[in-house]
Design a protein around this motif. Sequence first.
Motif, PDB file in Angstrom:
ATOM      1  N   LYS A   1     -15.952  -1.582   0.239  1.00  0.00           N
ATOM      2  CA  LYS A   1     -15.040  -0.406   0.604  1.00  0.00           C
ATOM      3  C   LYS A   1     -13.915  -1.082   1.631  1.00  0.00           C
ATOM      4  O   LYS A   1     -12.920  -0.295   1.363  1.00  0.00           O
ATOM      5  N   ARG A   2     -14.001  -2.094   1.839  1.00  0.00           N
ATOM      6  CA  ARG A   2     -13.008  -2.836   2.507  1.00  0.00           C
ATOM      7  C   ARG A   2     -11.682  -3.179   1.843  1.00  0.00           C
ATOM      8  O   ARG A   2     -10.490  -2.717   1.965  1.00  0.00           O
ATOM      9  N   LEU A   3     -12.268  -3.476   0.364  1.00  0.00           N
ATOM     10  CA  LEU A   3     -11.180  -3.655  -0.680  1.00  0.00           C
ATOM     11  C   LEU A   3     -10.500  -2.446  -0.953  1.00  0.00           C
ATOM     12  O   LEU A   3      -9.409  -2.348  -1.341  1.00  0.00           O
ATOM     13  N   ALA A   4     -11.146  -1.377  -1.175  1.00  0.00           N
ATOM     14  CA  ALA A   4     -10.730   0.104  -1.169  1.00  0.00           C
ATOM     15  C   ALA A   4      -9.689   0.482  -0.303  1.00  0.00           C
ATOM     16  O   ALA A   4      -8.779   1.084  -0.674  1.00  0.00           O
ATOM     17  N   VAL A   5      -9.926   0.252   0.836  1.00  0.00           N
ATOM     18  CA  VAL A   5      -9.030   0.513   1.913  1.00  0.00           C
ATOM     19  C   VAL A   5      -7.680  -0.562   1.987  1.00  0.00           C
ATOM     20  O   VAL A   5      -6.700   0.165   2.058  1.00  0.00           O
ATOM     21  N   LEU A   6      -8.063  -1.693   1.522  1.00  0.00           N
ATOM     22  CA  LEU A   6      -6.840  -2.596   1.371  1.00  0.00           C
ATOM     23  C   LEU A   6      -5.957  -2.175   0.001  1.00  0.00           C
ATOM     24  O   LEU A   6      -4.721  -2.437   0.354  1.00  0.00           O
ATOM     25  N   ALA A   7      -6.524  -1.674  -1.001  1.00  0.00           N
ATOM     26  CA  ALA A   7      -5.874  -1.305  -2.232  1.00  0.00           C
ATOM     27  C   ALA A   7      -4.955  -0.138  -1.807  1.00  0.00           C
ATOM     28  O   ALA A   7      -3.709  -0.215  -2.267  1.00  0.00           O
ATOM     29  N   GLY A   8      -5.609   0.788  -1.141  1.00  0.00           N
ATOM     30  CA  GLY A   8      -4.835   1.865  -0.703  1.00  0.00           C
ATOM     31  C   GLY A   8      -3.757   1.763   0.147  1.00  0.00           C
ATOM     32  O   GLY A   8      -2.597   2.291   0.112  1.00  0.00           O
ATOM     33  N   GLY A   9      -3.888   0.790   1.144  1.00  0.00           N
ATOM     34  CA  GLY A   9      -2.956   0.736   2.203  1.00  0.00           C
ATOM     35  C   GLY A   9      -2.009  -0.073   1.561  1.00  0.00           C
ATOM     36  O   GLY A   9      -0.541  -0.180   1.865  1.00  0.00           O
ATOM     37  N   ALA A  10      -2.177  -1.140   0.544  1.00  0.00           N
ATOM     38  CA  ALA A  10      -1.302  -2.000  -0.069  1.00  0.00           C
ATOM     39  C   ALA A  10      -0.338  -1.234  -0.908  1.00  0.00           C
ATOM     40  O   ALA A  10       0.675  -1.289  -0.885  1.00  0.00           O
ATOM     41  N   ALA A  11      -0.949   0.026  -1.443  1.00  0.00           N
ATOM     42  CA  ALA A  11      -0.036   0.751  -2.413  1.00  0.00           C
ATOM     43  C   ALA A  11       1.065   1.544  -1.509  1.00  0.00           C
ATOM     44  O   ALA A  11       2.026   1.912  -1.695  1.00  0.00           O
ATOM     45  N   VAL A  12       0.428   2.215  -0.255  1.00  0.00           N
ATOM     46  CA  VAL A  12       1.372   2.809   0.768  1.00  0.00           C
ATOM     47  C   VAL A  12       2.609   1.814   1.060  1.00  0.00           C
ATOM     48  O   VAL A  12       3.814   2.204   1.217  1.00  0.00           O
ATOM     49  N   ALA A  13       2.262   0.646   1.385  1.00  0.00           N
ATOM     50  CA  ALA A  13       3.185  -0.590   1.858  1.00  0.00           C
ATOM     51  C   ALA A  13       4.181  -0.630   0.751  1.00  0.00           C
ATOM     52  O   ALA A  13       5.411  -0.882   1.004  1.00  0.00           O
ATOM     53  N   LEU A  14       3.642  -0.854  -0.344  1.00  0.00           N
ATOM     54  CA  LEU A  14       4.643  -1.059  -1.498  1.00  0.00           C
ATOM     55  C   LEU A  14       5.376   0.161  -1.938  1.00  0.00           C
ATOM     56  O   LEU A  14       6.591  -0.172  -2.146  1.00  0.00           O
TER      57      LEU A  14
END
Length: 357
Positions: free
Chosen positions: A139-152
């Motif tokens: 689930k940490r990877l899920a948060v990381l993926a979502g946050g990275a998409a927002v940053a991108l």
Amino acid sequence: MDPADAAPILGREVLDPAGQPAGRIVDVLVDATGATRAAVVDFGGFLGIGQRRIAVVWRALFFNPATGGIVLQMPADAIAAAPDYKPGAPALVAAFIAVYLTSQAWTQGAIGQALSVGTIAAMLSQVPAGALVDRMRSKRLAVLAGGAAVALSALLFAATPARLPVLLAEVLHGFASCMIGPAIAAMSLQLVGHAGLGARLGRNARFASIGSAAAALVLGGIGTWVSSRSVFWATAGMMAVGLLSLRLVPPGPAPGAMPPRARAGALLDRRLLTFAGCVGLFHLANAAMLPLVATEVTRAAGSRANLVIAACIVAPQAVVALVSPWVGRRADLWGRRPVLLLGFAALPLRGLLLAAA
């Protein structure tokens, strides 16, 4: 209009560029220095049906000195595609992107289409994003993926106002916004288990409110004293700091995978559908209350209307920040149903109090 004159405009009618009534100003948003940043406009509806509130940047309002009217210089399709304003959450200033793109020679029609793409992406991503979070063991990877998409998406906005990057940014942000919430909830479940989930979600809500307010103030100051484009760079930077903080979160036990047939059955579960109907009715009944009260207060309270309306908006958010952890702990002790019943029962009581006031 000088920011010091912002308060008396609460309840004032807002006109569209054609001079037709569009809505009423129900709140004014300011930054840490007291400078006016945006106005929250209520766009009508009947008894809460079709009613929307949108935060628009202050400079999108034109105050006509000849007629005394207030004109919202924002295309209708951009208003339709804009996200609703929610007190206590980050101020999603709908016109901010529109103003930025207008300064980059975008037409009003193109701006409305871009905002529509983001809204449609968010609507279509609700179930797929949740299903993706369920399938991801980390689930940490899920948060990381979502946050990275927002940053991108923020970086794409900041880097270039070209059509394709802007549309891609809207899609990324729409999908990520639907993924981060479930991912954080799932990560919380991994960390504390079902027994401590209620208290942890309550604590999450408290820190979310505090963080949202702090981020809104910081970004508002950057937009005021640096530039509109700098807001996107700052958003990406703040998200990067948040993603780095994930390293401090210990990994929880990997959950068991839910079979596809079980996931499909959950979506058709009669109990879940009943609960969804209850939540829908709650929001349908709740939507019209504060706007109706704001209208009556504006008419009857005179100079005190601003204080009363502000209290009606700010007080619930303060209650959420203070009470959320306690509610979470009660849910763990009593079960979810009694707490939900208390929350639902507060709505008719609120209506009775407002009717008797």
